[in-house]
Design a protein around this motif. Structure first.
Motif, mmCIF file in Angstrom:
data_model
loop_
_atom_site.group_PDB
_atom_site.id
_atom_site.type_symbol
_atom_site.label_atom_id
_atom_site.label_comp_id
_atom_site.label_asym_id
_atom_site.label_seq_id
_atom_site.Cartn_x
_atom_site.Cartn_y
_atom_site.Cartn_z
ATOM 1 N N HIS A 1 2.394 1.696 -3.398
ATOM 2 C CA HIS A 1 1.292 2.279 -4.257
ATOM 3 C C HIS A 1 0.952 3.713 -4.129
ATOM 4 O O HIS A 1 0.889 4.428 -5.408
ATOM 5 C CB HIS A 1 -0.119 1.570 -4.269
ATOM 6 N N GLU A 2 1.254 4.258 -2.769
ATOM 7 C CA GLU A 2 0.973 5.728 -2.634
ATOM 8 C C GLU A 2 2.215 6.520 -3.298
ATOM 9 O O GLU A 2 1.879 7.537 -3.746
ATOM 10 C CB GLU A 2 0.924 5.765 -1.205
ATOM 11 N N GLN B 1 0.830 -1.181 0.053
ATOM 12 C CA GLN B 1 -0.169 -0.047 0.025
ATOM 13 C C GLN B 1 0.932 1.246 -0.058
ATOM 14 O O GLN B 1 0.438 2.175 -0.776
ATOM 15 C CB GLN B 1 -0.810 0.086 1.065
#
Length: 313
Positions: free
Chosen positions: A241-242, A238
């Motif tokens: 991805h950010e 995550q």
């Protein structure tokens, strides 16, 4: 007059040897101990303070030191046991000093909003005896990269000076002079670095791990964030991805790796985005100990920021 190679690396029976845990603290100690006593560093070039294991020769060197200078157990856990076996007057744990504790900032997760912080102007700090605290209240909740703060570097220099005066009162005049010179050199370098970084202070970027908060706050830089707090732990999917989203939207000018850590994750996340890649060395691994090595360290770090963040033609 002894050459620098003799002063900084060789133990002499008439000297109180100073052992620094990491190179940046060695830079500061070398400036204060110039012409007085040798300074050596435990952490080898290329190693990380986050995962180093002491060798038997390191343990012997610490045990025989007249002064050990280190940040504290939250930063150099590898040195905690050996440090605990030293007398209090030979164990200078910098983050145990109230004057240093008052300048520590909390680890803030991914929050890198510096709007509420301000750079504190460097100023002369009066030399006074400061005793080590018996308690440790940080427990990993504070940013311990204190050598990246010019102000805490100055406070550390003062603490080293004070302890060496205790150990070698006959050398007080030389130690006083060295501290005064360190303050003057740091103030001068601080002004030049601030001017240099003003040209890129609005450029956004990512660093590999959360080591640079004090430097960034002091000089008003604009980080977007970092890949990880602990460089031994890879960021999760995550988080990556950010970061990738930020990079593809061209919100970052640069992504910085480090000589001690060259994670493939940085290459993978930045691939195809056009974002520039740079390197920040938070330990000054290519700088030799000398009276002006801490100033060289700060100047080099500043140049590393600018080389990647400067506007592209």
């Amino acid at each position: 007059m002894l050459g620098l190679s003799m002063m900084w690396g060789v133990s002499g029976a008439s000297h109180a040897d100073v052992v620094a845990s990491i190179k940046p603290l060695g830079f500061i100690a070398a400036a204060i101990a110039q012409g007085v006593t040798p300074v050596t560093v435990v952490l080898p070039d290329g190693a990380s303070e986050h995962d180093y294991a002491l060798r038997p020769s390191d343990v012997r060197r610490i045990k025989s030191a007249d002064l050990l200078v280190w940040v504290g157990p939250e930063m150099e856990s590898f040195i905690t046991r050996s440090a605990s076996q030293l007398p209090d007057n030979k164990n200078l744990e910098l983050t145990a000093l109230p004057v240093i504790q008052s300048h520590l900032v909390a680890e803030t997760g991914d929050d890198h909003d510096h709007a509420s912080t301000h750079a504190v102007a460097l100023k002369s700090v009066k030399s006074s005896e400061r005793e080590l605290s018996d308690s440790h209240s940080h427990q990993g909740t504070h940013n311990m990269h204190i050598w990246l703060s010019p102000e805490m570097a100055l406070l550390s220099a003062t603490a080293i000076h004070d302890r060496l005066v205790q150990l070698m009162p006959a050398q007080k005049a030389t130690l006083d002079s060295n501290l005064s010179q360190f303050i003057a050199n740091l103030q001068h370098a601080d002004e030049g670095i601030r001017q240099q970084l003003n040209t890129v202070k609005d450029k956004r970027y990512y660093v590999f791990h959360d080591a640079y908060t004090y430097f960034e706050q002091h000089y008003g830089l604009s980080p977007l964030g970092y890949f990880t707090v602990n460089p031994e732990i890879q960021p999760g999917a995550q988080k990556l991805h950010e970061i990738r989203t930020q990079l593809t939207e061209h919100k970052a000018q640069c992504v910085f790796a480090e000589p001690q850590f060259r994670p493939a994750v940085i290459d993978a996340v930045s691939r195809g985005t056009g974002v520039r890649k740079g390197t920040l060395d938070p330990l000054g691994s290519n700088i030799s100990l000398s009276p002006d090595s801490y100033v060289k360290f700060l100047s080099q770090l500043s140049s590393q920021y600018v080389s990647c963040l400067k506007p592209m033609n």
